[in-house]
Each structure stands twice: as structure tokens, then as C-alpha cells.
Scaffold this motif. Structure first.
Motif, PDB file in Angstrom:
ATOM      1  N   GLU A  23       0.824  -1.316   0.045  1.00 17.34           N
ATOM      2  CA  GLU A  23      -0.028   0.172  -0.039  1.00 17.34           C
ATOM      3  C   GLU A  23       0.881   1.265   0.049  1.00 17.34           C
ATOM      4  O   GLU A  23       0.459   2.171  -0.669  1.00 17.34           O
ATOM      5  N   ARG A  24       1.946   1.238   0.849  1.00 17.17           N
ATOM      6  CA  ARG A  24       2.835   2.480   0.807  1.00 17.17           C
ATOM      7  C   ARG A  24       3.495   2.918  -0.369  1.00 17.17           C
ATOM      8  O   ARG A  24       3.720   3.743  -0.936  1.00 17.17           O
ATOM      9  N   PHE A  25       3.923   1.513  -1.107  1.00 19.62           N
ATOM     10  CA  PHE A  25       4.549   1.821  -2.294  1.00 19.62           C
ATOM     11  C   PHE A  25       3.821   2.572  -3.407  1.00 19.62           C
ATOM     12  O   PHE A  25       4.057   3.200  -4.156  1.00 19.62           O
ATOM     13  N   VAL A  26       2.369   1.962  -3.473  1.00 16.01           N
ATOM     14  CA  VAL A  26       1.428   2.448  -4.321  1.00 16.01           C
ATOM     15  C   VAL A  26       1.334   3.880  -4.120  1.00 16.01           C
ATOM     16  O   VAL A  26       1.103   4.784  -5.047  1.00 16.01           O
ATOM     17  N   GLU A  27       1.022   4.462  -2.905  1.00 15.83           N
ATOM     18  CA  GLU A  27       1.024   5.739  -2.520  1.00 15.83           C
ATOM     19  C   GLU A  27       2.252   6.563  -2.782  1.00 15.83           C
ATOM     20  O   GLU A  27       1.985   7.532  -3.299  1.00 15.83           O
ATOM     21  N   SER A  28       3.473   6.072  -2.707  1.00 14.86           N
ATOM     22  CA  SER A  28       4.693   6.908  -2.555  1.00 14.86           C
ATOM     23  C   SER A  28       5.631   6.388  -3.397  1.00 14.86           C
ATOM     24  O   SER A  28       6.681   6.846  -3.021  1.00 14.86           O
ATOM     25  N   GLY A  29       5.608   5.407  -4.283  1.00 15.05           N
ATOM     26  CA  GLY A  29       6.441   4.749  -4.967  1.00 15.05           C
ATOM     27  C   GLY A  29       7.496   5.772  -5.773  1.00 15.05           C
ATOM     28  O   GLY A  29       8.716   5.663  -5.997  1.00 15.05           O
ATOM     29  N   ASP A  30       6.606   6.906  -6.411  1.00 11.83           N
ATOM     30  CA  ASP A  30       7.298   7.936  -7.114  1.00 11.83           C
ATOM     31  C   ASP A  30       8.405   8.650  -6.298  1.00 11.83           C
ATOM     32  O   ASP A  30       9.405   9.025  -6.854  1.00 11.83           O
ATOM     33  N   ILE A  31       8.198   8.707  -5.002  1.00  9.99           N
ATOM     34  CA  ILE A  31       9.024   9.773  -4.005  1.00  9.99           C
ATOM     35  C   ILE A  31      10.194   8.704  -3.842  1.00  9.99           C
ATOM     36  O   ILE A  31      11.431   9.039  -4.178  1.00  9.99           O
ATOM     37  N   LEU A  32      10.104   7.515  -3.695  1.00  6.83           N
ATOM     38  CA  LEU A  32      11.171   6.511  -3.474  1.00  6.83           C
ATOM     39  C   LEU A  32      11.908   6.423  -4.840  1.00  6.83           C
ATOM     40  O   LEU A  32      13.287   6.425  -4.697  1.00  6.83           O
ATOM     41  N   TYR A  33      11.254   6.332  -6.033  1.00  2.00           N
ATOM     42  CA  TYR A  33      12.025   6.241  -7.203  1.00  2.00           C
ATOM     43  C   TYR A  33      12.940   7.536  -7.556  1.00  2.00           C
ATOM     44  O   TYR A  33      14.003   7.340  -7.695  1.00  2.00           O
ATOM     45  N   ALA A  34      12.436   8.783  -6.958  1.00  6.14           N
ATOM     46  CA  ALA A  34      13.091  10.019  -7.176  1.00  6.14           C
ATOM     47  C   ALA A  34      14.372   9.780  -6.315  1.00  6.14           C
ATOM     48  O   ALA A  34      15.300  10.330  -6.719  1.00  6.14           O
ATOM     49  N   GLN A  35      14.082   9.514  -5.159  1.00  6.36           N
ATOM     50  CA  GLN A  35      15.223   9.659  -4.048  1.00  6.36           C
ATOM     51  C   GLN A  35      16.402   8.589  -4.569  1.00  6.36           C
ATOM     52  O   GLN A  35      17.607   8.808  -4.484  1.00  6.36           O
ATOM     53  N   VAL A  36      15.923   7.301  -4.990  1.00 12.12           N
ATOM     54  CA  VAL A  36      17.052   6.219  -5.400  1.00 12.12           C
ATOM     55  C   VAL A  36      17.766   6.971  -6.715  1.00 12.12           C
ATOM     56  O   VAL A  36      18.859   6.994  -6.913  1.00 12.12           O
ATOM     57  N   LEU A  37      17.228   7.583  -7.829  1.00 11.74           N
ATOM     58  CA  LEU A  37      17.545   8.181  -8.818  1.00 11.74           C
ATOM     59  C   LEU A  37      18.546   9.255  -8.182  1.00 11.74           C
ATOM     60  O   LEU A  37      19.638   9.392  -8.804  1.00 11.74           O
ATOM     61  N   LYS A  38      18.159  10.093  -7.421  1.00  7.23           N
ATOM     62  CA  LYS A  38      19.027  11.285  -6.889  1.00  7.23           C
ATOM     63  C   LYS A  38      20.347  10.637  -6.256  1.00  7.23           C
ATOM     64  O   LYS A  38      21.413  11.158  -6.614  1.00  7.23           O
ATOM     65  N   HIS A  39      20.183   9.625  -5.451  1.00  6.04           N
ATOM     66  CA  HIS A  39      21.289   9.131  -4.723  1.00  6.04           C
ATOM     67  C   HIS A  39      22.407   8.485  -5.835  1.00  6.04           C
ATOM     68  O   HIS A  39      23.457   8.383  -5.683  1.00  6.04           O
ATOM     69  N   LEU A  40      21.701   7.844  -6.900  1.00 13.53           N
ATOM     70  CA  LEU A  40      22.537   7.288  -7.900  1.00 13.53           C
ATOM     71  C   LEU A  40      23.513   8.105  -8.677  1.00 13.53           C
ATOM     72  O   LEU A  40      24.264   7.593  -9.214  1.00 13.53           O
ATOM     73  N   THR A  41      22.844   9.215  -9.038  1.00 16.13           N
ATOM     74  CA  THR A  41      23.269  10.298 -10.020  1.00 16.13           C
ATOM     75  C   THR A  41      23.865  11.361  -9.698  1.00 16.13           C
ATOM     76  O   THR A  41      24.667  12.165 -10.341  1.00 16.13           O
ATOM     77  N   GLN A  42      23.797  11.715  -8.195  1.00 15.30           N
ATOM     78  CA  GLN A  42      24.303  12.925  -7.762  1.00 15.30           C
ATOM     79  C   GLN A  42      25.666  12.824  -7.539  1.00 15.30           C
ATOM     80  O   GLN A  42      26.305  11.794  -7.225  1.00 15.30           O
ATOM     81  N   ASP A  43      26.635  13.990  -7.763  1.00 16.16           N
ATOM     82  CA  ASP A  43      27.885  14.120  -7.381  1.00 16.16           C
ATOM     83  C   ASP A  43      28.117  13.859  -5.964  1.00 16.16           C
ATOM     84  O   ASP A  43      27.292  14.342  -5.045  1.00 16.16           O
ATOM     85  N   ASP A  44      29.340  13.433  -5.659  1.00 14.20           N
ATOM     86  CA  ASP A  44      29.502  13.197  -4.083  1.00 14.20           C
ATOM     87  C   ASP A  44      30.402  14.391  -3.595  1.00 14.20           C
ATOM     88  O   ASP A  44      30.336  14.550  -2.284  1.00 14.20           O
ATOM     89  N   ASP A  45      30.538  15.466  -4.257  1.00 14.67           N
ATOM     90  CA  ASP A  45      31.163  16.646  -3.854  1.00 14.67           C
ATOM     91  C   ASP A  45      30.277  17.336  -2.903  1.00 14.67           C
ATOM     92  O   ASP A  45      29.406  17.832  -2.854  1.00 14.67           O
TER      93      ASP A  45
END
Length: 182
Positions: free
Chosen positions: A160-182
């Protein structure tokens, strides 16, 4: 004549007459941003404990047979006579009930929209359950995540929580995978 409705599962302040339930249904169908399905109405009104399930189903059927609402593509639409009911009698239903029902309908519609894109399936796995979550866009799987959950209740909650806010989780994963470590 006002008929008393079954009140099992209805919280204090919920609707206790068929007349009130019919007026609320016309009001909700009129004011929804898109036509409502029966499951959206059920999810909204039952989650808020505003009506009894059997009364909801019975009154939806009665509204259809009275020509106040119709069904198009599995969704309820308000007919002219139903619009008159919604406009004229809405104040007969307590404002707090109308507001709670409207908020619940918005949540139910949003959940239905997201569940078309955010998929989550539960499967037994050894002594627990696997919840396979995915986000699909135009028939393409964009994101997949599998989780082990120790019991069915926690698996249902994760789904249920994934259906409600899976887009937020996806955005956070993308952010952490693609951001610079600086």
C-alpha cells in the motif's frame, strides 16, 4: 419516508439514513474531478466509516434505478435529476461528513491513479513474503524493487505504501545514484 440504514461499521456522526447516503453520493459524484468507480466510493466512504458497505451498494443501485445517476465505462456519472438533488439537498448532510467524504474521495482517486503505474505484488517466500514493487510507464518497467517481509500484514502495508509513494522512493534512488559526491 426516511429509512434507517444499517449502522454496523459506521462511526458516530456517520450517515444513518438511506436518504442522507443518497444525497451524499449525488454530492460526491457531482463534485469529483473525474467520474468515480464503485471501488473508489467504497474505499473512500468505508475507510472513513461514514456508511455501511451494504447501504452504500444498495443506495448506489437505488440511485441508478431512480435515474439520478448512471454508469458509463464502469464509473458513476450524475444525471440532471441527480444534479438537482446534489444542489438542493447537500446541506441536509452535515458539513463535516461532506468534507471528510470529499477528502477521502480525492485520496481514493489518487490511489487508483497511482496503482495503475505503481505495481506491487505479494508472493509467499519461505517463512515470509516477497513484495515485488515496480513503476511502469507506457508498458516499460522503469524501476523494480523486491523486499522480504516477515508476515502478510507487513507485506500488505509495504504494498500500500509503495502504491501511495513509490514515485518519491524512485526519485530518491535516482538522486542518490546520479548525484555528485562533492
Amino acid at each position: 419516508m426516511t429509512h434507517n440504514a444499517f449502522t454496523a461499521g459506521v462511526r458516530p456522526g456517520g450517515l444513518t439514513t438511506s436518504t442522507e447516503i443518497r444525497i451524499l453520493l449525488c454530492y460526491l459524484i457531482k463534485n469529483a474531478t473525474a467520474p468515480l468507480s464503485q471501488s473508489e466510493l467504497e474505499n473512500a466512504l468505508l475507510s472513513e466509516e461514514l456508511v455501511n458497505y451494504f447501504e452504500l451498494a444498495s443506495n448506489l443501485s437505488e440511485l441508478c434505478s431512480q435515474g439520478l445517476i448512471g454508469v458509463e465505462n464502469g464509473r458513476y456519472v450524475l444525471l440532471p435529476a441527480g444534479k438537482d438533488v446534489a444542489d438542493t439537498l447537500a446541506s441536509d448532510v452535515p458539513r463535516s461528513v461532506r468534507e471528510a467524504a470529499t477528502r477521502a474521495v480525492v485520496r481514493a482517486q489518487l490511489f487508483a491513479q497511482k496503482s495503475a503505474q505503481h505495481k506491487a505484488e505479494i508472493a509467499p517466500c519461505g517463512d515470509g513474503y516477497t513484495v515485488r514493487c515496480s513503476i511502469v510507464d507506457r508498458d516499460r518497467e522503469m524501476f523494480t524493487l523486491s523486499l522480504y517481509m516477515p508476515d502478510h500484514l507487513s507485506a500488505m502495508l509495504a504494498r500500500e505504501r509503495f502504491v501511495e509513494s513509490g514515485d518519491i522512493l524512485y526519485a530518491q534512488v535516482l538522486k542518490h545514484l546520479t548525484q555528485d559526491d562533492d
